[in-house]
Design a protein around this motif. Structure first.
Motif, PDB file in Angstrom:
ATOM      1  N   LEU A 149      57.823 -14.362  32.918  1.00 43.19           N
ATOM      2  CA  LEU A 149      57.883 -13.206  33.551  1.00 43.19           C
ATOM      3  C   LEU A 149      55.885 -13.849  34.224  1.00 43.19           C
ATOM      4  CD1 LEU A 149      58.808  -9.982  32.646  1.00 43.19           C
ATOM      5  CD2 LEU A 149      59.951 -11.159  34.636  1.00 43.19           C
ATOM      6  N   PRO A 150      56.029 -13.423  35.626  1.00 41.60           N
ATOM      7  CA  PRO A 150      54.611 -14.560  35.480  1.00 41.60           C
ATOM      8  C   PRO A 150      52.968 -13.400  35.412  1.00 41.60           C
ATOM      9  CG  PRO A 150      55.731 -13.600  38.084  1.00 41.60           C
ATOM     10  CD  PRO A 150      56.626 -13.329  36.487  1.00 41.60           C
ATOM     11  N   PHE A 151      53.135 -12.083  34.910  1.00 41.50           N
ATOM     12  CA  PHE A 151      52.606 -11.515  34.290  1.00 41.50           C
ATOM     13  C   PHE A 151      52.726 -11.231  32.881  1.00 41.50           C
ATOM     14  CE2 PHE A 151      56.382  -9.521  35.926  1.00 41.50           C
ATOM     15  CZ  PHE A 151      56.818  -8.159  35.085  1.00 41.50           C
ATOM     16  N   ALA A 152      51.371 -11.656  32.397  1.00 39.29           N
ATOM     17  CA  ALA A 152      51.163 -11.253  30.876  1.00 39.29           C
ATOM     18  C   ALA A 152      51.842  -9.562  30.465  1.00 39.29           C
ATOM     19  CB  ALA A 152      50.200 -11.286  30.802  1.00 39.29           C
ATOM     20  N   CYS A 153      52.845  -9.550  29.955  1.00 41.56           N
ATOM     21  CA  CYS A 153      53.168  -9.127  29.066  1.00 41.56           C
ATOM     22  C   CYS A 153      54.165  -8.786  27.497  1.00 41.56           C
ATOM     23  CB  CYS A 153      54.552  -8.064  30.028  1.00 41.56           C
ATOM     24  SG  CYS A 153      55.721  -9.088  30.209  1.00 41.56           S
ATOM     25  N   PHE A 154      54.005  -7.623  26.827  1.00 36.88           N
ATOM     26  CA  PHE A 154      54.582  -8.900  25.188  1.00 36.88           C
ATOM     27  C   PHE A 154      55.767  -7.729  25.057  1.00 36.88           C
ATOM     28  CE2 PHE A 154      50.132  -8.965  25.528  1.00 36.88           C
ATOM     29  CZ  PHE A 154      49.693 -10.038  25.709  1.00 36.88           C
ATOM     30  N   LYS A 195      67.247  -1.268  22.390  1.00 34.39           N
ATOM     31  CA  LYS A 195      67.406  -2.442  21.940  1.00 34.39           C
ATOM     32  C   LYS A 195      66.133  -3.284  22.051  1.00 34.39           C
ATOM     33  CE  LYS A 195      72.152  -2.736  23.841  1.00 34.39           C
ATOM     34  NZ  LYS A 195      73.223  -3.250  24.602  1.00 34.39           N
ATOM     35  N   TRP A 196      64.903  -2.789  22.889  1.00 33.22           N
ATOM     36  CA  TRP A 196      64.297  -3.757  22.825  1.00 33.22           C
ATOM     37  C   TRP A 196      62.930  -3.197  23.266  1.00 33.22           C
ATOM     38  CZ3 TRP A 196      63.182  -3.129  28.453  1.00 33.22           C
ATOM     39  CH2 TRP A 196      63.546  -2.664  29.272  1.00 33.22           C
ATOM     40  N   TRP A 197      61.794  -3.384  22.991  1.00 31.04           N
ATOM     41  CA  TRP A 197      60.521  -2.349  23.392  1.00 31.04           C
ATOM     42  C   TRP A 197      59.762  -3.630  24.351  1.00 31.04           C
ATOM     43  CZ3 TRP A 197      55.406  -3.323  22.247  1.00 31.04           C
ATOM     44  CH2 TRP A 197      54.704  -2.375  22.401  1.00 31.04           C
ATOM     45  N   LEU A 198      58.576  -3.244  25.314  1.00 31.94           N
ATOM     46  CA  LEU A 198      58.328  -3.942  26.742  1.00 31.94           C
ATOM     47  C   LEU A 198      56.881  -3.468  26.891  1.00 31.94           C
ATOM     48  CD1 LEU A 198      57.955  -6.786  27.968  1.00 31.94           C
ATOM     49  CD2 LEU A 198      58.587  -5.061  30.291  1.00 31.94           C
ATOM     50  N   LEU A 199      55.397  -3.725  26.218  1.00 31.76           N
ATOM     51  CA  LEU A 199      53.839  -3.747  26.946  1.00 31.76           C
ATOM     52  C   LEU A 199      53.610  -4.473  28.067  1.00 31.76           C
ATOM     53  CD1 LEU A 199      51.671  -2.222  24.795  1.00 31.76           C
ATOM     54  CD2 LEU A 199      50.755  -4.125  26.302  1.00 31.76           C
ATOM     55  N   VAL A 200      52.847  -3.904  29.579  1.00 29.13           N
ATOM     56  CA  VAL A 200      52.508  -4.622  30.318  1.00 29.13           C
ATOM     57  C   VAL A 200      51.179  -3.985  30.084  1.00 29.13           C
ATOM     58  CG1 VAL A 200      52.834  -5.434  32.630  1.00 29.13           C
ATOM     59  CG2 VAL A 200      54.549  -5.223  31.133  1.00 29.13           C
ATOM     60  N   GLY A 211      51.342   2.061  44.800  1.00 30.78           N
ATOM     61  CA  GLY A 211      51.012   2.456  43.907  1.00 30.78           C
ATOM     62  C   GLY A 211      51.871   1.908  42.489  1.00 30.78           C
ATOM     63  N   ILE A 212      51.473   1.617  41.425  1.00 33.58           N
ATOM     64  CA  ILE A 212      52.326   0.925  41.004  1.00 33.58           C
ATOM     65  C   ILE A 212      52.757   1.380  39.685  1.00 33.58           C
ATOM     66  CG2 ILE A 212      52.974  -0.831  39.679  1.00 33.58           C
ATOM     67  CD1 ILE A 212      53.769  -1.376  42.826  1.00 33.58           C
ATOM     68  N   ASN A 213      53.456   2.300  39.020  1.00 31.68           N
ATOM     69  CA  ASN A 213      53.710   2.686  37.973  1.00 31.68           C
ATOM     70  C   ASN A 213      54.574   1.859  37.054  1.00 31.68           C
ATOM     71  OD1 ASN A 213      55.984   3.315  38.057  1.00 31.68           O
ATOM     72  ND2 ASN A 213      55.476   5.500  38.048  1.00 31.68           N
ATOM     73  N   ALA A 214      55.100   2.636  35.631  1.00 27.14           N
ATOM     74  CA  ALA A 214      56.026   1.827  34.923  1.00 27.14           C
ATOM     75  C   ALA A 214      57.386   0.926  35.763  1.00 27.14           C
ATOM     76  CB  ALA A 214      55.999   2.376  33.578  1.00 27.14           C
ATOM     77  N   MET A 215      57.761   1.912  36.417  1.00 30.21           N
ATOM     78  CA  MET A 215      59.191   1.445  37.034  1.00 30.21           C
ATOM     79  C   MET A 215      58.780   0.216  38.380  1.00 30.21           C
ATOM     80  SD  MET A 215      61.886   3.544  36.496  1.00 30.21           S
ATOM     81  CE  MET A 215      62.809   3.058  37.392  1.00 30.21           C
ATOM     82  N   GLY A 216      57.759   0.195  38.521  1.00 25.60           N
ATOM     83  CA  GLY A 216      57.462  -1.861  39.245  1.00 25.60           C
ATOM     84  C   GLY A 216      57.730  -2.557  38.542  1.00 25.60           C
ATOM     85  N   TYR A 217      57.476  -3.040  37.479  1.00 27.69           N
ATOM     86  CA  TYR A 217      57.779  -3.525  35.882  1.00 27.69           C
ATOM     87  C   TYR A 217      59.022  -3.675  35.490  1.00 27.69           C
ATOM     88  CZ  TYR A 217      52.584  -4.482  36.787  1.00 27.69           C
ATOM     89  OH  TYR A 217      52.105  -4.815  37.207  1.00 27.69           O
ATOM     90  N   LEU A 242      53.190  -7.354  41.033  1.00 28.74           N
ATOM     91  CA  LEU A 242      53.288  -6.742  39.997  1.00 28.74           C
ATOM     92  C   LEU A 242      52.424  -7.776  39.022  1.00 28.74           C
ATOM     93  CD1 LEU A 242      56.917  -6.459  39.177  1.00 28.74           C
ATOM     94  CD2 LEU A 242      55.501  -4.815  39.724  1.00 28.74           C
ATOM     95  N   THR A 243      52.130  -8.852  39.406  1.00 27.13           N
ATOM     96  CA  THR A 243      50.744  -9.870  38.863  1.00 27.13           C
ATOM     97  C   THR A 243      49.168  -9.366  38.898  1.00 27.13           C
ATOM     98  OG1 THR A 243      52.308 -11.775  39.307  1.00 27.13           O
ATOM     99  CG2 THR A 243      50.326 -12.685  38.784  1.00 27.13           C
ATOM    100  N   SER A 244      49.135  -9.247  40.271  1.00 27.62           N
ATOM    101  CA  SER A 244      47.761  -8.285  41.047  1.00 27.62           C
ATOM    102  C   SER A 244      47.781  -7.190  39.877  1.00 27.62           C
ATOM    103  CB  SER A 244      47.823  -8.293  42.296  1.00 27.62           C
ATOM    104  OG  SER A 244      48.457  -9.534  42.328  1.00 27.62           O
TER     105      SER A 244
END
Length: 250
Positions: A149-154, A195-200, A211-217, A242-244
């Motif tokens: 993905l082009p945006f930082a996330c873990f 099954k998985w966990w993601l932090l953005v 406006g962008i909240n978690a659903m955008g990601y 999303l990158t911006s």
């Protein structure tokens, strides 16, 4: 692969006032203020945990849009083990039709209320599932960047098969602390399943008029008007939105 959803309910949703004081008439999740027809059930806590309540979202963006809120006021900051335990209980009720929990934290996250609440919806088809699972599969446990993905996330795996929900919650608390050591941020979105966990990490709360909240990601843009739809479809690549509003991958 993106979903553009015009949610008429968002037009009537009050604008967030994050400076509001906890409790009382200004807190829609205060026990005295809850609308009875929105209450699904209480999830009782133990010890110093005051428990959680499951609510129908008054301003749903999809069918079966739920909220898991703390019964006592707690600020919308880092999730604790007891919060994860409550949310996993709700996610398990989705059965084979997977659910997605998401959490907005910080001034640039799309957060709308200062009273701690996690939102749960059916897992959208737009979710970046392939990229997340590929990143996790390439590592033998622990926190990992999602290079696809082009945006930082873990991301990390959630193992409810061999670990207790309490142990999983403690592990996710540690993953959050580790993410903070890797990149500096004051706002973030969480998305997680059984099954998985993601932090953005987030750098700003919107792009242009939207406006962008978690659903955008999760690949789903929640829009109020046709003008906002036109704005998103006018972008050369919606992923750039999303990158911006996040951070570019280093």
């Amino acid at each position: 692969r993106f979903i553009l959803r015009v949610a008429e309910s968002l037009r009537s949703k009050p604008k967030p006032k994050l400076e509001r004081k906890p409790g009382g008439d200004q807190d829609p999740f205060d026990r005295k203020s809850l609308e009875k027809e929105l209450v699904v059930c209480d999830l009782e806590g133990s010890g110093d945990d005051g428990g959680h309540t499951v609510l129908l979202n008054k301003f749903p963006v999809v069918d079966n849009h739920l909220l898991v809120v703390t019964q006592r006021f707690e600020p919308q900051d880092a999730l604790r083990r007891v919060d994860y335990k409550a949310v996993f209980q709700v996610l398990s009720a989705f059965g084979e039709r997977e659910g997605l929990a998401f959490y907005n934290c910080g001034p640039h996250s799309g957060m709308s209320q200062p009273h701690k609440h996690v939102q749960v919806v059916p897992l959208p088809s737009s979710i970046f599932k392939e990229e997340i699972e590929e990143a996790i599969g390439a590592r033998d446990g622990g926190l990992c960047p999602v290079d696809g993905l082009p945006f930082a996330c873990f991301a990390c795996a959630v193992d409810l098969g061999t670990k207790s929900v309490e142990d999983v919650g403690s592990e996710l608390e540690r993953m959050y602390e580790e993410a903070k050591e890797r990149i500096e941020f004051d706002s973030y979105n969480l998305l997680f399943t059984q099954k998985w966990w993601l932090l953005v990490p987030r750098s700003r709360d919107g792009f242009g008029p939207i406006g962008i909240n978690a659903m955008g990601y999760a690949g789903t843009f929640l829009l109020r008007t046709q003008e906002e739809v036109d704005f998103v479809t006018g972008q050369e690549d919606p992923m750039s939105i999303l990158t911006s509003t996040g951070f570019e991958t280093q």
